[in-house]
Design a protein around this motif. Sequence first.
Motif, PDB file in Angstrom:
ATOM      1  N   LEU A 234       0.800  -1.225   0.000  1.00 57.96           N
ATOM      2  CA  LEU A 234       0.000   0.000   0.000  1.00 57.96           C
ATOM      3  C   LEU A 234       0.833   1.276   0.000  1.00 57.96           C
ATOM      4  N   PRO A 235       1.957   1.367   0.737  1.00 56.27           N
ATOM      5  CA  PRO A 235       2.745   2.618   0.708  1.00 56.27           C
ATOM      6  C   PRO A 235       3.232   3.007  -0.672  1.00 56.27           C
ATOM      7  N   ARG A 236       3.386   2.039  -1.567  1.00 54.78           N
ATOM      8  CA  ARG A 236       3.873   2.349  -2.904  1.00 54.78           C
ATOM      9  C   ARG A 236       2.963   3.348  -3.636  1.00 54.78           C
ATOM     10  N   PHE A 237       1.695   3.423  -3.243  1.00 52.55           N
ATOM     11  CA  PHE A 237       0.728   4.275  -3.923  1.00 52.55           C
ATOM     12  C   PHE A 237       0.434   5.570  -3.158  1.00 52.55           C
ATOM     13  N   LEU A 238       1.146   5.832  -2.077  1.00 55.29           N
ATOM     14  CA  LEU A 238       0.886   7.010  -1.260  1.00 55.29           C
ATOM     15  C   LEU A 238       1.612   8.241  -1.807  1.00 55.29           C
ATOM     16  N   PRO A 239       0.964   9.407  -1.753  1.00 64.22           N
ATOM     17  CA  PRO A 239       1.670  10.641  -2.133  1.00 64.22           C
ATOM     18  C   PRO A 239       2.664  11.087  -1.071  1.00 64.22           C
ATOM     19  N   ALA A 240       2.417  10.708   0.189  1.00 65.39           N
ATOM     20  CA  ALA A 240       3.331  11.043   1.287  1.00 65.39           C
ATOM     21  C   ALA A 240       3.196   9.985   2.368  1.00 65.39           C
TER      22      ALA A 240
END
Length: 741
Positions: A14-20
Amino acid sequence: MRTWMLALAAGLVLPRFLPALPSVWILCVLGVLGGLLLSRRRWASSGLLLLGFAWACWQCQSAIDDRLPVSQDGRTYWIQGTVSGLPTSTGDVVRFELEDIESRHAGLPSKVRLSWYGGPQVRAGERWRLAARLKRPRGLVNPHAFDYEAWLLARRIGATGSVKAGERLFAPHSVNSWRDRLRLRLMEVSASGRQGAVAALVVGDDSGLSREDWQVLQDTGTVHLMVISGQHIGMLAGLLYGLVALAARWGFWPSRWPWLPCACALALAGALSYGWLAGFDVPVRRACLMVAVVLLWRLRFRHLGVWQPLLLALNGVLLVDPLVSLLPGFWLSFGAVAVLALAFSGRLGRWKWWATLTRAQWAASLGLLPLLLTLGLPVSASGPLANLIAVPWVSLTVPFALLGTLLLPLGAIGETLLWLVGTSLALLFELLFAMATWQPAWLAVGIPIWALLMIGLGVLLMLLPSGVPVRALGLVLLAPLVYPPYSEVAEGRAQVSVLDVGQGLSVLVRTREHALLYDAGPRQGDFDTGERVVFPSLRSLGVKRLDILLLSHADNDHSGGAQAIRRLLPVARTVSGEPQRHATDLNAKPCENGAEWRWNGVRFSLWQWQAARESNQTSCVLLVEANGERVLLTGDIDQAAEQALLLSGQDVKAQWLLLPHHGSRSSSSEQFLRAVEPSAALISRSLHNAFGHPHPAVTARLEASAIDVYDTALHGAIRIDLGDFSVAEIQRAERRFWREK
């Protein structure tokens, strides 16, 4: 169990798709909450999701914290470190990675990637003391282009830089030094000119493959064959497992040794040995872990089906290093295994070997299509046929390559085997070249998310067993491939895209039916911006041909990529401010001072100083006007040429001005800025460039005149919808947690 593993995997990616990334205290709260939920079986999936998310975010943040601090960006330091991996040499440039960094300056990252122009030979495992100018990890940001910053973060490289001077402190003393010596030995053998391909298959070093080789592999969808990956590791493990199984079936295996545990142990040992030889890079570690899980499944847990080991391997890889989700290879390798599992599971009866191979290639080519489109990678039309031939070819070649390497101490025997391997690979490349010429790779236009989901659903339906009633609907859902949905430029409007090409210039101007490229970016050594950056960006924007390739003048930072553009795209006409300085194959025509034309209601006009005395002054200036809104593209003209342009009587007023000569001190005079009266200035340059562009005096003039500045070094690619009188769109506004603001 399967639900739990899916939840954990979802949290880890999931973090791979986070803006920050979330703050540390939020991660602590999520971790504690996940641990509490994990104690209740009903909420265990949610707990694993939160724990996986918190762990992955913490790993990502630790890698970001290990970057070069902003306050030290662009400065030169004396550092000591050990050369890791295998250094590469291209022309007069040596590139290598340095780890175990020591310096009297605090805050330097633990791993850096360096280039040494004109430097000496550098070997793996050596310890060096270097004076290096270090920069924070930063890459070019263009539509659907390779994300260099994500690649650097996934490898935990905290800075890049160039070496100014250095001295070797210690000789090689690591495993990598042994690999480096073996690579050099392989490059010395007679292998029908394919020593580079042999080294790629044996030690995982692909630096010996030429740019033309990579183009052929890309066009035929066979890049994975020359990079040690799951296929190579799995093939060797399967071969060793199969040899033991055959020996047991034919009665040659000692009965006191159970054949299945021995076969699994030998296969795992072979996979790990090959991985060690290949340097245990990220794809190799992933492949070894997958092989270990599959062998464990075969040994003890075959009754659980194929999806359990796949999910176990997926979670194992992500737990060890969550940053691998930033790499396209991670998605393609697990995606390929998942597609093959879906294509072959639930089918009745036995398959003939040729039917199995054909179905595998068809399923992999079709199943990976949505992933390739999403990742912005080329799609090879000849890929299924090329892989049908090349996969068994390379699979049979690798064992002989390893055997020949093992027998090199015996002299002629090992060298003869490697000569046969090289000859085999040379024949394969000839065949692949013919296929690439017949059908080169296709780079899809930027497809919206809804269309990607539609294509993905269509592919999924087509991979289902033939008895499923809705399977035929999959063909209908693939319609966006035939008619890709992308926004067309309206009549009377123009779309101007200033591409991020570093210290150079390339601007695309599109009308509804036409396209003009103003300059093609630089070519520096083996890195051709025209091929690597400009061409993919043009294709992603829907450009299939250029009506005009306009080169302001012949300096490398403006015209270095021109030949690549001419080779890769149909170009109706090439125009240049200095046609005599270009290669004859460009067939460049001179810039016609005062020439005007209209495309779809958009007006174009050219100007060139006829009394120019040096290269920059000869720059061909282009003015584009759409619905009363103008952009002035000025190349590298200096203040003398600016004065000549003002005296020529041309109407130079424009809302958008591309600063002459990247904002150098010798350009952008106060008189010129007053005459143009731009609302915004465009600057194309690289961060911390050696020329100091833009000059502080020019920046001060822009600030004094309240002119907005759009800078590719800070904003990435810039897009202007000319004729709409709207603000520009900047590529770095599309936030990613690993991307510099």
